[in-house]
Motif scaffolding. Structure first.
Motif, PDB file in Angstrom:
ATOM      1  N   UNK A 203       0.843  -1.200   0.000  1.00  0.00           N
ATOM      2  CA  UNK A 203       0.000   0.000   0.000  1.00  0.00           C
ATOM      3  C   UNK A 203       0.879   1.252   0.000  1.00  0.00           C
ATOM      4  N   UNK A 204       1.921   1.248   0.830  1.00  0.00           N
ATOM      5  CA  UNK A 204       2.830   2.395   0.887  1.00  0.00           C
ATOM      6  C   UNK A 204       3.564   2.583  -0.433  1.00  0.00           C
ATOM      7  N   UNK A 205       4.016   1.479  -1.044  1.00  0.00           N
ATOM      8  CA  UNK A 205       4.770   1.571  -2.290  1.00  0.00           C
ATOM      9  C   UNK A 205       3.895   2.061  -3.438  1.00  0.00           C
ATOM     10  N   UNK A 206       2.672   1.571  -3.507  1.00  0.00           N
ATOM     11  CA  UNK A 206       1.759   1.995  -4.570  1.00  0.00           C
ATOM     12  C   UNK A 206       1.425   3.479  -4.423  1.00  0.00           C
ATOM     13  N   UNK A 207       1.148   3.902  -3.194  1.00  0.00           N
ATOM     14  CA  UNK A 207       0.844   5.312  -2.939  1.00  0.00           C
ATOM     15  C   UNK A 207       2.027   6.199  -3.310  1.00  0.00           C
ATOM     16  N   UNK A 208       3.236   5.753  -2.945  1.00  0.00           N
ATOM     17  CA  UNK A 208       4.436   6.519  -3.276  1.00  0.00           C
ATOM     18  C   UNK A 208       4.661   6.584  -4.790  1.00  0.00           C
ATOM     19  N   UNK A 209       4.344   5.496  -5.489  1.00  0.00           N
ATOM     20  CA  UNK A 209       4.499   5.463  -6.944  1.00  0.00           C
ATOM     21  C   UNK A 209       3.576   6.480  -7.603  1.00  0.00           C
ATOM     22  N   UNK A 210       2.345   6.549  -7.140  1.00  0.00           N
ATOM     23  CA  UNK A 210       1.399   7.537  -7.681  1.00  0.00           C
ATOM     24  C   UNK A 210       1.876   8.954  -7.401  1.00  0.00           C
ATOM     25  N   UNK A 211       2.422   9.164  -6.211  1.00  0.00           N
ATOM     26  CA  UNK A 211       2.912  10.499  -5.862  1.00  0.00           C
ATOM     27  C   UNK A 211       4.108  10.887  -6.730  1.00  0.00           C
ATOM     28  N   UNK A 212       5.015   9.936  -6.973  1.00  0.00           N
ATOM     29  CA  UNK A 212       6.178  10.241  -7.815  1.00  0.00           C
ATOM     30  C   UNK A 212       5.756  10.591  -9.240  1.00  0.00           C
ATOM     31  N   UNK A 213       4.756   9.894  -9.733  1.00  0.00           N
ATOM     32  CA  UNK A 213       4.286  10.155 -11.091  1.00  0.00           C
ATOM     33  C   UNK A 213       3.289  11.312 -11.150  1.00  0.00           C
ATOM     34  N   UNK A 214       2.889  11.785  -9.958  1.00  0.00           N
ATOM     35  CA  UNK A 214       1.941  12.895  -9.847  1.00  0.00           C
ATOM     36  C   UNK A 214       0.639  12.605 -10.601  1.00  0.00           C
ATOM     37  N   UNK A 215       0.138  11.398 -10.347  1.00  0.00           N
ATOM     38  CA  UNK A 215      -1.108  10.969 -10.980  1.00  0.00           C
ATOM     39  C   UNK A 215      -1.984  10.269  -9.935  1.00  0.00           C
ATOM     40  N   UNK A 216      -3.291  10.183 -10.174  1.00  0.00           N
ATOM     41  CA  UNK A 216      -4.132   9.379  -9.280  1.00  0.00           C
ATOM     42  C   UNK A 216      -3.802   7.896  -9.441  1.00  0.00           C
ATOM     43  N   UNK A 217      -4.244   7.083  -8.513  1.00  0.00           N
ATOM     44  CA  UNK A 217      -3.965   5.651  -8.561  1.00  0.00           C
ATOM     45  C   UNK A 217      -4.395   5.034  -9.883  1.00  0.00           C
ATOM     46  N   UNK A 218      -5.491   5.506 -10.409  1.00  0.00           N
ATOM     47  CA  UNK A 218      -6.045   4.932 -11.641  1.00  0.00           C
ATOM     48  C   UNK A 218      -5.176   5.185 -12.865  1.00  0.00           C
ATOM     49  N   UNK A 219      -4.208   6.112 -12.760  1.00  0.00           N
ATOM     50  CA  UNK A 219      -3.387   6.465 -13.918  1.00  0.00           C
ATOM     51  C   UNK A 219      -1.924   6.061 -13.752  1.00  0.00           C
ATOM     52  N   UNK A 220      -1.631   5.243 -12.758  1.00  0.00           N
ATOM     53  CA  UNK A 220      -0.264   4.782 -12.570  1.00  0.00           C
ATOM     54  C   UNK A 220       0.210   4.018 -13.804  1.00  0.00           C
ATOM     55  N   UNK A 221       1.438   4.316 -14.257  1.00  0.00           N
ATOM     56  CA  UNK A 221       2.073   3.578 -15.337  1.00  0.00           C
ATOM     57  C   UNK A 221       3.281   2.856 -14.729  1.00  0.00           C
ATOM     58  N   UNK A 222       3.128   1.582 -14.417  1.00  0.00           N
ATOM     59  CA  UNK A 222       4.178   0.837 -13.724  1.00  0.00           C
ATOM     60  C   UNK A 222       5.040   0.057 -14.707  1.00  0.00           C
ATOM     61  N   UNK A 223       6.360   0.267 -14.638  1.00  0.00           N
ATOM     62  CA  UNK A 223       7.254  -0.519 -15.467  1.00  0.00           C
ATOM     63  C   UNK A 223       7.670  -1.786 -14.731  1.00  0.00           C
ATOM     64  N   UNK A 224       8.551  -2.561 -15.329  1.00  0.00           N
ATOM     65  CA  UNK A 224       8.957  -3.849 -14.765  1.00  0.00           C
ATOM     66  C   UNK A 224       9.512  -3.697 -13.351  1.00  0.00           C
ATOM     67  N   UNK A 225      10.417  -2.732 -13.170  1.00  0.00           N
ATOM     68  CA  UNK A 225      11.016  -2.522 -11.865  1.00  0.00           C
ATOM     69  C   UNK A 225       9.992  -2.059 -10.836  1.00  0.00           C
ATOM     70  N   UNK A 226       9.052  -1.207 -11.277  1.00  0.00           N
ATOM     71  CA  UNK A 226       8.003  -0.740 -10.373  1.00  0.00           C
ATOM     72  C   UNK A 226       7.183  -1.907  -9.836  1.00  0.00           C
ATOM     73  N   UNK A 227       6.846  -2.834 -10.725  1.00  0.00           N
ATOM     74  CA  UNK A 227       6.036  -3.979 -10.333  1.00  0.00           C
ATOM     75  C   UNK A 227       6.774  -4.848  -9.322  1.00  0.00           C
ATOM     76  N   UNK A 228       8.026  -5.165  -9.619  1.00  0.00           N
ATOM     77  CA  UNK A 228       8.808  -6.006  -8.714  1.00  0.00           C
ATOM     78  C   UNK A 228       8.869  -5.429  -7.314  1.00  0.00           C
TER      79      UNK A 228
END
Length: 321
Positions: A203-228
């Motif tokens: 939950x913390x990692x997903x939230x941080x990923x959205x914040x880094x990309x400055x997008x809502x959760x629904x618009x996260x674009x996760x690459x291979x490393x992000x997923x791992x």
């Protein structure tokens, strides 16, 4: 009999309600295949639900023939286990129901649209909420679940993890760990601290990923490393070492699980050698699916791992088929 008509009306109403409930149940995204209630026969310590969890994008009836046969094999190999198959919509329904008191979990999961992040996260959530065994839809059951835990560990094992790969101390490829656990097959008691820690970190990692990309959760674009790192096997492995270190009061790392040739119990988590869940790979001294130590075979079909991620192609290139 003066009460006869009244009793008849009550019976008709009750029957009608029951039929409606059954129809609603069948129409939901949660497909219950078979099973029993609670039992401690698997040796999780206290009784836990004997459930096999799997997920699929759409109804199990729409699966390709190979996936349907694999799904049926899980039933054949484990006739006393209840089999739950969650569709995409059923995942949302499950999370809203089971974690109604955890708005942080509900908001993140239902807000996600990335299929891979959702597919990873739901496996930890069903194990946290209900426990049992999660296994990807593209896995084959090779041995009954009740044979996974050796007799000497049955009464002290509360979770089971399997090694995915082992570099034996060599520097791994970028974004990978020296030793990593699979997340395509996991066994856990409900409410286990390992699953709680894994969900919290995800939950913390997903939230941080959205914040880094400055997008809502629904618009996260996760690459291979992000997923791992956010929801995949690297996240699970890191959480496992974190939990075991806290539980034992000593640092637990890849050094404690490298080169395994037999199951190893650390605190209440049983670590299985690579051949158990990772058989058929061309690395880590993994055995073949017909090895006596093989329990589950992963086909790497990647029914959920399509789209923008290169994950499917990368692991298929390193798999024996």
């Amino acid at each position: 009999m003066p009460n006869g008509p009244k009793r008849f009306r009550v019976l008709v109403v009750a029957t009608t309600v029951l039929v409606i409930l059954v129809l609603l149940y069948r129409a939901s995204g949660l497909n219950r295949i078979k099973g029993l209630g609670l039992s401690s026969a698997t040796g999780f310590g206290k009784p836990t639900r004997r459930k096999i969890w799997q997920t699929t994008k759409f109804s199990p009836m729409s699966l390709e023939e190979g996936d349907r046969k694999n799904l049926e094999k899980w039933d054949e190999m484990n006739p006393t286990w209840r089999h739950e198959v969650l569709t995409d919509g059923g995942c949302d329904e499950y999370v809203r129901d089971r974690f109604a008191a955890r708005p942080d979990i509900v908001s993140v999961f239902t807000g996600l649209k990335d299929n891979i992040l959702r597919a990873d996260l739901i496996r930890y959530l069903v194990l946290l909420g209900d426990g049992g065994v999660y296994s990807d839809i593209d896995t084959q059951s090779l041995k009954p679940i009740d044979q996974w835990v050796p007799p000497e560990y049955k009464n002290v094992t509360n979770a089971v993890l399997g090694v995915e790969y082992d570099t034996f101390g060599q520097d791994p490829a970028p974004a990978l760990l020296i030793v990593q656990f699979v997340n395509w097959t996991i066994m856990s008691k409900s409410g286990h601290p390992l699953m709680e820690m894994t969900v919290r970190n995800a939950i913390q990692a997903i939230t941080a990923l959205a914040e880094r990309q400055q997008v809502p959760l629904s618009h996260i674009q996760a690459n291979f490393n992000d997923v791992l790192a956010s929801t995949g096997p690297a996240l699970l492995t890191t959480a496992a070492f974190e939990y075991l270190s806290e539980a034992t009061g000593t640092e637990i790392s890849w050094l404690n699980v490298t080169g395994l040739t037999a199951p190893k119990l650390i605190h209440d988590v049983l670590i299985l050698p690579v051949t158990a869940f990772g058989n058929g790979q061309r690395h880590s001294n993994a055995g073949t699916p017909d090895d006596p130590a093989a329990l589950v075979h992963h086909l790497f079909s990647g029914s959920w791992k399509t789209g923008s991620h290169a994950f499917k192609a990368m692991i298929q290139a390193d798999h024996q088929g």
